[in-house]
Design a protein around this motif. Structure first.
Motif, PDB file in Angstrom:
ATOM      1  N   MET A  52       0.667  -1.561   0.437  1.00 28.15           N
ATOM      2  CA  MET A  52      -0.010   0.019  -0.044  1.00 28.15           C
ATOM      3  C   MET A  52       0.542   0.863  -0.463  1.00 28.15           C
ATOM      4  N   HIS A  53       2.066   0.921   0.605  1.00 33.45           N
ATOM      5  CA  HIS A  53       3.106   2.642   0.555  1.00 33.45           C
ATOM      6  C   HIS A  53       3.497   3.165  -1.000  1.00 33.45           C
ATOM      7  N   ALA A  54       4.049   1.953  -1.708  1.00 29.85           N
ATOM      8  CA  ALA A  54       4.110   2.106  -2.599  1.00 29.85           C
ATOM      9  C   ALA A  54       2.830   2.813  -3.790  1.00 29.85           C
ATOM     10  N   ARG A  55       2.024   1.927  -3.942  1.00 31.16           N
ATOM     11  CA  ARG A  55       1.242   2.544  -3.892  1.00 31.16           C
ATOM     12  C   ARG A  55       0.665   4.200  -3.726  1.00 31.16           C
ATOM     13  N   ASN A  56       0.451   4.215  -3.082  1.00 30.76           N
ATOM     14  CA  ASN A  56      -0.164   6.029  -1.473  1.00 30.76           C
ATOM     15  C   ASN A  56       1.308   7.073  -2.438  1.00 30.76           C
ATOM     16  N   GLU A  57       2.595   6.464  -2.633  1.00 29.87           N
ATOM     17  CA  GLU A  57       3.477   7.436  -3.433  1.00 29.87           C
ATOM     18  C   GLU A  57       3.074   7.742  -4.590  1.00 29.87           C
ATOM     19  N   ILE A  58       2.366   6.721  -4.865  1.00 27.99           N
ATOM     20  CA  ILE A  58       2.524   6.417  -6.450  1.00 27.99           C
ATOM     21  C   ILE A  58       0.954   7.958  -6.758  1.00 27.99           C
ATOM     22  N   LEU A  59       0.629   7.589  -6.005  1.00 24.44           N
ATOM     23  CA  LEU A  59      -0.875   8.239  -6.622  1.00 24.44           C
ATOM     24  C   LEU A  59      -0.525   9.852  -5.834  1.00 24.44           C
ATOM     25  N   SER A  60       0.565  10.169  -4.766  1.00 28.33           N
ATOM     26  CA  SER A  60       0.519  11.928  -4.814  1.00 28.33           C
ATOM     27  C   SER A  60       1.754  12.152  -5.201  1.00 28.33           C
ATOM     28  N   ARG A  61       2.550  11.474  -6.093  1.00 24.89           N
ATOM     29  CA  ARG A  61       3.051  12.236  -7.617  1.00 24.89           C
ATOM     30  C   ARG A  61       2.033  11.775  -8.196  1.00 24.89           C
ATOM     31  N   ILE A  62       1.541  11.946  -8.610  1.00 23.13           N
ATOM     32  CA  ILE A  62       0.305  11.998  -9.364  1.00 23.13           C
ATOM     33  C   ILE A  62      -0.635  13.148  -9.755  1.00 23.13           C
ATOM     34  N   ARG A  63      -0.983  13.220  -7.860  1.00 23.69           N
ATOM     35  CA  ARG A  63      -1.523  14.398  -7.492  1.00 23.69           C
ATOM     36  C   ARG A  63      -0.951  16.115  -7.674  1.00 23.69           C
ATOM     37  N   SER A  64       0.109  15.628  -7.777  1.00 18.54           N
ATOM     38  CA  SER A  64       1.444  16.469  -7.141  1.00 18.54           C
ATOM     39  C   SER A  64       1.498  17.372  -9.013  1.00 18.54           C
ATOM     40  N   ALA A  65       1.914  16.520  -9.739  1.00 18.63           N
ATOM     41  CA  ALA A  65       2.040  16.656 -10.928  1.00 18.63           C
ATOM     42  C   ALA A  65       0.888  17.215 -11.456  1.00 18.63           C
ATOM     43  N   ILE A  66      -0.111  16.943 -11.076  1.00 17.74           N
ATOM     44  CA  ILE A  66      -1.220  17.723 -11.930  1.00 17.74           C
ATOM     45  C   ILE A  66      -2.259  18.046 -11.471  1.00 17.74           C
ATOM     46  N   ALA A  67      -1.899  19.353 -10.216  1.00 14.92           N
ATOM     47  CA  ALA A  67      -2.285  19.692  -9.338  1.00 14.92           C
ATOM     48  C   ALA A  67      -2.690  21.834  -9.958  1.00 14.92           C
ATOM     49  N   ASP A  68      -1.297  21.774 -10.611  1.00 16.21           N
ATOM     50  CA  ASP A  68      -2.117  22.843 -11.442  1.00 16.21           C
ATOM     51  C   ASP A  68      -2.852  22.881 -12.780  1.00 16.21           C
ATOM     52  N   ALA A  69      -3.179  21.137 -13.015  1.00 20.04           N
ATOM     53  CA  ALA A  69      -3.664  21.314 -14.617  1.00 20.04           C
ATOM     54  C   ALA A  69      -4.874  22.192 -14.344  1.00 20.04           C
ATOM     55  N   PRO A  70      -5.305  22.204 -15.549  1.00 19.29           N
ATOM     56  CA  PRO A  70      -6.833  23.412 -15.807  1.00 19.29           C
ATOM     57  C   PRO A  70      -7.149  21.937 -16.302  1.00 19.29           C
ATOM     58  N   ALA A  71      -9.096  22.793 -15.320  1.00 21.86           N
ATOM     59  CA  ALA A  71     -10.188  21.343 -15.046  1.00 21.86           C
ATOM     60  C   ALA A  71     -10.488  21.105 -17.135  1.00 21.86           C
TER      61      ALA A  71
END
Length: 203
Positions: free
Chosen positions: A1-20
């Motif tokens: 689960m730790h690796a999964r959460n880390e991957i999802l966290s990176r994805i969220r950070s990468a798209i945080a500023d992306a337009p809707a």
């Protein structure tokens, strides 16, 4: 689960500023049906999937269906298949008095059914277990399926089909004979269902 959460966290950070994302229109090809779909397009796309298309009227369905069954082949039909669609041969009626077992179905060569509708854009026939269609196993186990469809059952598009279909029923979508390919694209037919499909269009 730790690796999964880390991957999802990176994805969220990468798209945080992306337009809707722009909203996707869902009103495509949903115009109310004003009559039968494009029968000629349906026939063309069914043929493109290596199924055989046959034309009939109510007076010739039996003759055409009978001609599609090889001499000596055993055929099965659902109990409520219209009499005018049944072949002029001895047939096994599934469910009379009891449903055939899988082994019994495997010993039968041909099944003849109706369907609930056809989709012109994709050359697909759809079964939902309704009148004249039988249960799902009936159309998956025998090696040859003859499906009769009336012209007024044909719709143009997949969205139109889903407006008509009842999603609570056991839907089976059939686009040509059963086929699969391996990594080298060697086509093998008959793995997941009938290797031969005949579609009889009744006007």
């Amino acid at each position: 689960m730790h690796a999964r959460n880390e991957i999802l966290s990176r994805i969220r950070s990468a798209i945080a500023d992306a337009p809707a994302p722009e909203p996707v229109s869902r009103d495509y090809h949903r115009k109310p049906l004003s009559g039968p779909g494009d029968v000629e397009l349906f026939a063309h796309t069914v043929d493109d999937y290596r199924a055989q298309v046959h034309r009939a009227d109510e007076s010739t369905v039996t003759e055409i269906v009978t001609g599609l069954i090889a001499e000596g082949a055993r055929a099965v039909v659902p109990p409520d298949l219209p009499q005018v669609w049944r072949p002029r041969r001895d047939v096994v009626v599934d469910g009379a008095p009891a449903a055939l077992s899988t082994l019994e179905l495997d010993a039968i060569d041909v099944v003849v059914t109706g369907c609930t509708l056809g989709i012109a854009a994709t050359g697909t026939v759809v079964l939902d277990g309704g009148a004249g269609q039988g249960r799902r196993a009936l159309t998956l186990v025998p090696d040859h399926h003859i499906c009769v469809i009336r012209a007024d059952q044909i719709v143009d598009t997949v969205p139109q089909a889903f407006q008509t279909l009842d999603a609570t029923k056991p839907l089976t979508f059939i686009s040509g004979p059963s086929a699969t390919s391996d990594i080298e694209l060697n086509r093998v037919e008959g793995v997941h269902g009938p290797r031969t499909l005949d579609v009889v269009i009744v006007r």
